[in-house]
Design an enzyme around this catalytic site. Structure first.
Site, short mmCIF file in Angstrom:
data_model
loop_
_atom_site.label_atom_id
_atom_site.label_comp_id
_atom_site.label_asym_id
_atom_site.label_seq_id
_atom_site.Cartn_x
_atom_site.Cartn_y
_atom_site.Cartn_z
N ASP A 19 37.86 31.92 40.16
CA ASP A 19 38.50 33.11 40.72
C ASP A 19 39.08 33.99 39.62
O ASP A 19 39.21 35.20 39.78
CB ASP A 19 39.60 32.70 41.69
N THR A 77 47.50 32.72 48.13
CA THR A 77 47.09 31.35 47.85
C THR A 77 47.09 31.06 46.34
O THR A 77 46.59 30.02 45.92
CB THR A 77 45.68 31.06 48.40
#
Length: 293
Positions: free
Chosen positions: A72, A186
């Site tokens: 990510d 998150t």
């Protein structure tokens, strides 16, 4: 006219460009034009095997899709450029949790769904972050995950005053504060005890970091708010601003950090039917993919 797809591999994740080459073969079989660009500045070309690596800024012009190969963090690094150029991003996860990436490296055959170019995209909210000093804007950035204001390398409590649209919201004494998007809920915010927010929602999460006043938890706010964070009673203690893990920006005593929803959004390509709740359960909850066996 052929669709142009930029491949952005993280050479520290895709060693030898094995996954990038496999994906390139599939894409070229379908008739797409592909070009390989480094997601990072000053990356040595030798890190990309035998690829002729092209300059990313140059290739973004006229591109139809950007595919990342990494974690990510690679997507975060490219989010600002992709959003500003209105180019959708498809992430192939070769890192750890991979909440933003759509595919795992073992799912390359799913790329064949790009053939008719009828895929769906998710629009992810982003943040405009600026610093005002003596009435002038001296810093601006665009973030997908969060804006973090925290203490320096020497641990100490810092004092922050947070207001929303000019009205007092909270006072914080602790390690700092995170203002996160739903996508960023998150990330660092979750580690600091913040709530998990569905990534396509339009909200801002204000999450304190290791605060002394335990009565204050997190706020989930509507996206129309403009948040201002001011430093209070910190003397010469170093305080820094980070946007999406970017290089630290040193704040001074009277600086004001302003955070609001950006008009720009990151478009993420969706090729699978997996929901966010399913992904979160698989990767984070007991019995999921990352549990010990």
């Amino acid at each position: 006219m052929k669709k142009k797809i930029i491949l952005c591999p993280n050479p520290h994740r895709d060693l030898g460009m094995v996954t990038t080459k496999a994906a390139e073969c599939i894409l070229q079989e379908m008739g797409f034009q592909t070009v390989v660009c480094s997601p990072f500045r000053d990356q040595k070309d030798e890190s990309f095997a035998d690829y002729d690596v092209k300059p990313l800024l140059q290739e973004l012009k006229g591109a139809d899709l950007l595919i990342t190969f990494g974690g990510d963090g690679t997507i975060l690094h490219l989010a600002k450029l992709a959003a500003l150029h209105k180019i959708p991003v498809l992430g192939i996860n070769m890192g750890g949790l991979g909440f933003i990436a759509e595919l795992e490296k073992g799912e390359l055959d799913v790329l064949r769904k790009l053939q008719d170019w009828t895929f769906e995209t998710e629009h992810r909210m982003m943040l405009d972050v600026s610093v005002m000093r003596d009435g002038k804007q001296i810093y601006t950035n665009l973030g997908l995950n969060d804006a973090v204001i925290r203490e320096g390398p020497i641990s100490h409590a810092i004092h922050l005053k947070i207001s929303s649209d000019g009205r007092h919201l909270a006072d914080i004494a602790g390690d700092g504060v995170i203002v996160a998007t739903p996508t960023g809920s998150t990330a660092y915010s979750l580690s600091a005890g913040g709530p998990v927010v569905e990534p396509v929602a339009q909200t801002m999460v204000v999450c304190p970091i290791c605060i002394h006043n335990m009565r204050f938890s997190s706020y989930v706010l509507a996206p129309e708010h403009t948040l201002t964070v001011e430093l209070e009673r910190n003397g010469r203690k170093p305080v820094y601003l980070f946007v999406d893990e970017s290089r630290a920006f040193a704040l001074k005593a009277d600086d004001k950090v302003v955070v609001r929803r950006s008009k720009h959004a990151l478009k993420l390509v969706r090729l699978t039917e997996r929901s966010f709740c399913e992904i979160f359960a698989q990767k984070m909850l007991p019995g999921g993919l990352n549990s010990e066996k």
